[in-house]
Design an enzyme around this catalytic site. Structure first.
Site, short mmCIF file in Angstrom:
data_model
loop_
_atom_site.label_atom_id
_atom_site.label_comp_id
_atom_site.label_asym_id
_atom_site.label_seq_id
_atom_site.Cartn_x
_atom_site.Cartn_y
_atom_site.Cartn_z
N CYS A 86 0.84 -1.20 0.00
CA CYS A 86 0.00 0.00 0.00
C CYS A 86 0.88 1.26 0.00
O CYS A 86 1.63 1.48 -0.94
CB CYS A 86 -1.00 -0.03 1.16
SG CYS A 86 -2.38 1.14 0.97
N HIS A 189 -3.76 -4.98 -0.03
CA HIS A 189 -3.29 -5.50 1.26
C HIS A 189 -3.32 -7.02 1.24
O HIS A 189 -4.38 -7.62 1.47
CB HIS A 189 -4.17 -4.98 2.40
CG HIS A 189 -3.99 -3.53 2.69
ND1 HIS A 189 -3.01 -3.06 3.55
CD2 HIS A 189 -4.64 -2.44 2.23
CE1 HIS A 189 -3.08 -1.75 3.61
NE2 HIS A 189 -4.07 -1.34 2.82
N GLU A 191 -2.25 -8.98 3.47
CA GLU A 191 -2.59 -9.46 4.82
C GLU A 191 -4.08 -9.43 5.09
O GLU A 191 -4.56 -10.04 6.06
CB GLU A 191 -1.83 -8.63 5.87
CG GLU A 191 -2.37 -7.25 6.15
CD GLU A 191 -2.00 -6.19 5.12
OE1 GLU A 191 -2.32 -5.01 5.36
OE2 GLU A 191 -1.39 -6.55 4.09
#
Length: 208
Positions: A86, A189, A191
């Site tokens: 990001c 993202h 994650e």
């Protein structure tokens, strides 16, 4: 698969470091440290540069901790692999136009620009989007073309298409991933992208 790699998540005060750490540890990589220490970063086999929030705060925090100089040495001179996430990816640009003009690390020449879109396209761009892969190797090896990932951003990285390994179609071609030599970045993202994000982390570490 080498689960013994020394992985360092660079801590500069604006990254979602714990979420990234938890995702990577879930894959079995336990030699992982969140740190801004020069000695720890120098000892790393691989670096992760996360980031959330505004570019200006991120780059100012990076420079206040001398991490720009440390990372330039490790990434540009030592050729240590790094993955930006990001805002962490956006920091790799020449400059950002977010709230004024702010210089980035200039690792991959380009500008971070505001998403200027018709009103039917919400900004910030938040949610799941399919990603079109231009360059499968190495970080999209396990993910099929048009796999979806979770985005949350108002600005995008505009750079030479030669460095764009993936993009998403959000009225315009939004850079979703970049790569140049040992430097990798993703706008989304991983994650927060469930199985597809975990696959991407695994591909990245396996490429080293």
């Amino acid at each position: 698969m080498n689960l013994k790699q020394n992985i360092v998540i660079v801590d500069y005060g604006v990254g979602n470091t714990n979420s990234v750490s938890n995702a990577i540890k879930y894959l079995g990589y336990n030699k992982l440290i969140i740190s801004d220490s020069e000695s720890v970063i120098k000892n790393a086999d691989v670096l992760i540069l996360p980031g959330v929030g505004a570019f200006e705060e991120a780059v100012n925090n990076l420079r206040a901790r001398n991490l720009d100089l440390i990372l330039n040495e490790q990434v540009l001179e030592k050729k240590k692999p790094i993955l930006g996430i990001c805002v962490g990816m956006q920091l790799m640009a020449t400059l950002s136009e977010e709230n004024g003009i702010h210089n980035g690390l200039n690792w991959i020449e380009g500008k971070v620009k505001k998403l200027q879109l018709p009103k039917e396209f919400a900004v910030p761009h938040v949610g799941w989007n399919d990603v079109t892969v231009n360059n499968v190797k190495p970080i999209f090896d396990r993910n099929a073309d048009k796999s979806n990932f979770y985005f949350d951003h108002s600005y995008y990285y505009d750079c030479d298409p030669a460095y764009v390994s993936a993009y998403c179609d959000y009225h315009i071609k939004v850079t979703a991933a970049i790569q140049k030599d040992n430097i990798f970045g993703v706008q989304f993202h991983p994650e927060k992208s469930q199985t597809n994000g975990l696959k991407l982390f695994r591909d990245f570490f396996n490429s080293i």
